[in-house]
Design an enzyme around this catalytic site. Structure first.
Site, PDB file in Angstrom:
ATOM      1  N   GLY A  63       0.858  -1.193  -0.061  1.00 27.58           N
ATOM      2  CA  GLY A  63      -0.055  -0.022   0.116  1.00 27.58           C
ATOM      3  C   GLY A  63       0.904   1.199   0.082  1.00 27.58           C
ATOM      4  N   ALA A  64       2.002   1.192  -0.558  1.00 32.29           N
ATOM      5  CA  ALA A  64       3.171   2.158  -0.268  1.00 32.29           C
ATOM      6  C   ALA A  64       3.107   2.945  -1.731  1.00 32.29           C
ATOM      7  CB  ALA A  64       4.265   2.004   0.235  1.00 32.29           C
ATOM      8  N   LEU A  78       4.149   1.534  -4.509  1.00 32.58           N
ATOM      9  CA  LEU A  78       5.052   0.684  -5.365  1.00 32.58           C
ATOM     10  C   LEU A  78       4.498  -0.521  -6.064  1.00 32.58           C
ATOM     11  CD1 LEU A  78       8.349   0.595  -3.169  1.00 32.58           C
ATOM     12  CD2 LEU A  78       7.624   2.452  -4.785  1.00 32.58           C
ATOM     13  N   GLY A  79       3.057  -0.464  -6.088  1.00 32.24           N
ATOM     14  CA  GLY A  79       2.233  -1.614  -6.944  1.00 32.24           C
ATOM     15  C   GLY A  79       2.378  -2.796  -6.016  1.00 32.24           C
ATOM     16  N   SER A  93       0.096  -4.588  -4.685  1.00 30.86           N
ATOM     17  CA  SER A  93      -0.999  -5.415  -4.803  1.00 30.86           C
ATOM     18  C   SER A  93      -1.036  -6.017  -6.258  1.00 30.86           C
ATOM     19  CB  SER A  93      -2.257  -4.544  -4.514  1.00 30.86           C
ATOM     20  OG  SER A  93      -2.436  -3.630  -5.057  1.00 30.86           O
ATOM     21  N   ALA A 137       1.404  -6.446  -8.232  1.00 27.88           N
ATOM     22  CA  ALA A 137       2.515  -7.697  -8.325  1.00 27.88           C
ATOM     23  C   ALA A 137       2.005  -8.695  -7.560  1.00 27.88           C
ATOM     24  CB  ALA A 137       3.944  -7.068  -7.714  1.00 27.88           C
ATOM     25  N   ASP A 156      -1.008  -0.135 -12.987  1.00 23.86           N
ATOM     26  CA  ASP A 156      -0.152  -0.885 -12.260  1.00 23.86           C
ATOM     27  C   ASP A 156      -0.050  -2.347 -12.688  1.00 23.86           C
ATOM     28  OD1 ASP A 156      -0.735   1.447 -10.903  1.00 23.86           O
ATOM     29  OD2 ASP A 156      -0.679   0.537  -8.873  1.00 23.86           O
TER      30      ASP A 156
HETATM   31  C1  MEV Z   1      -2.317   3.856  -7.537  1.00 14.39           C
HETATM   32  O1  MEV Z   1      -0.934   3.090  -7.786  1.00 14.39           O
HETATM   33  C2  MEV Z   1      -2.482   4.567  -8.870  1.00 14.39           C
HETATM   34  C3  MEV Z   1      -3.723   5.493  -9.018  1.00 14.39           C
HETATM   35  O2  MEV Z   1      -3.571   5.997 -10.224  1.00 14.39           O
HETATM   36  C4  MEV Z   1      -4.983   4.741  -9.074  1.00 14.39           C
HETATM   37  C5  MEV Z   1      -4.896   3.708 -10.325  1.00 14.39           C
HETATM   38  O3  MEV Z   1      -4.508   4.217 -11.207  1.00 14.39           O
HETATM   39  O4  MEV Z   1      -5.568   2.661 -10.301  1.00 14.39           O
HETATM   40  C6  MEV Z   1      -3.729   6.312  -7.804  1.00 14.39           C
END
Ligand code: MEV
Length: 331
Positions: free
Chosen positions: A114-115, A117-118, A120, A122, A164
């Site tokens: 949740g920081a 860096l993607g 979830s 991954a 992501d």
């Molecule tokens: C979240 O990593 C990125 C956002 O643009 C949401 C999304 O694109 O799903 C905030």
């Protein structure tokens, strides 16, 4: 037993605006989630996640008599993590046409949850890939990215864009705008430095906040469009060996300012951004949904990393290379 891994990412530009059809450029980084899957004889799913930058948990569900797990981790993160894994299992069962298949799943990740860096994406990409293959079916990258997006979309209450999951599946630097999703070839060196405040933002809530601002104020809608303009300018700088890092950095700074205006920065993120800029970075911005978590700086010297190491509120700073591999079929 089948193992797949997939990379995390930083946003060079364009988070939030991508949700409204503007382009974004996420870049995969060499921090991975690895998912190991083994078929069971029954229809149950057992998940062991010892290292999700949480305290680690083991959960079994499906079949008879499940109780809610008692766990000493933040509930929202745990629910989200379980939702992603649950969604990945459903997609893999569907892809392999094995609706009742039981699975033992082990998740390891060196991407903080949740920081920004993607993490979830991954976990979902690696999870669907490993589980589908363990169930005896093949899955092409495009289909994998689409299925992973469906999971994120569902868990994030319809607020997620495909950026992501596409980036984590394909690797490298990618450009995502609505249905138009592609890798950007021949990207020069991008010396990323990441600063992490140890926290996490609630992506669903942050995206909903921007949506509300955009619905209520023309200037907020204009701000989202301005991010799109900046991304279009930025992507043209990316190709070729002599990447103009100072120009890219300037656009990252601008992007951070626009994200701040949309209310998704935080004091810890601003402190890290300024620490990096004042110590020689070409530019720095928050990455991902914001609210807490990570910033990304562009710096080919040691300056930003050292400054971030001494910045109050920065828990960890590290250099992150662009990962040209997306999903990796490890075994
Ligand atoms: C979240 O990593 C990125 C956002 O643009 C949401 C999304 O694109 O799903 C905030």
């Amino acid at each position: 037993m089948t193992v797949s891994s997939a990379p995390g990412k930083v946003y060079l530009f364009g988070e939030h605006a991508v949700v409204y059809g503007e382009p974004a450029v996420p870049c995969a980084i060499e921090r991975r989630a690895r998912v190991t899957v083994e078929r069971r004889d029954d229809d149950r799913v057992r998940v062991n996640a010892d290292d999700l930058s949480l305290d680690g948990f083991t959960v079994a569900w499906g079949g008879e008599g499940d109780d809610a797990p008692e766990l000493d981790v933040p509930t929202n993160l745990l629910e989200a993590a379980m939702g992603y894994i649950d969604g990945a299992v459903a997609q893999a069962r569907d892809a392999a046409d094995a609706p009742d298949a039981g699975l033992d799943i082990t998740v390891e990740s060196d991407i903080p949850l949740g920081a920004g860096l993607g993490s979830s994406a991954a976990v979902v990409v690696a999870g669907i890939d490993a589980a589908t293959r363990e169930l005896g079916a093949a899955i092409a990258d495009e289909a994998l990215a689409e299925r992973a997006f469906q999971v994120e979309h569902e868990v994030q209450d319809g607020q997620a864009s495909p950026a992501d999951t596409f980036c984590s599946t394909m690797g490298g630097a990618v450009r995502v705008q609505g249905e138009d999703r592609r890798r950007i070839d021949d990207v020069g060196s991008l010396p990323f430095v990441v600063g992490y405040d140890g926290g996490a933002g609630d992506t669903g809530e942050l995206v909903a906040g921007v949506r509300d601002l955009r619905d209520r104020h023309v200037f907020a809608a204009d701000t989202v469009e301005a991010i799109g303009d900046l991304v279009r300018e930025g992507e043209t700088l990316l190709r070729g060996e002599d990447t103009p890092l100072d120009e890219l950095g300037g656009l990252m700074n601008f992007n951070h300012g626009l994200l701040s205006a949309l209310g998704v920065s935080a004091r810890s993120l601003d402190s890290m951004v300024w620490a990096a800029r004042e110590s020689g970075a070409y530019g720095a911005k928050l990455t991902g949904a914001g609210g807490g978590g990570c910033i990304v700086a562009l710096d080919d010297s040691e300056g930003s990393k050292t400054a971030l190491d001494y910045t109050p509120g920065c828990e960890e700073a590290f250099r992150a290379e662009l990962d040209t591999d997306g999903v990796r079929r490890e075994s």
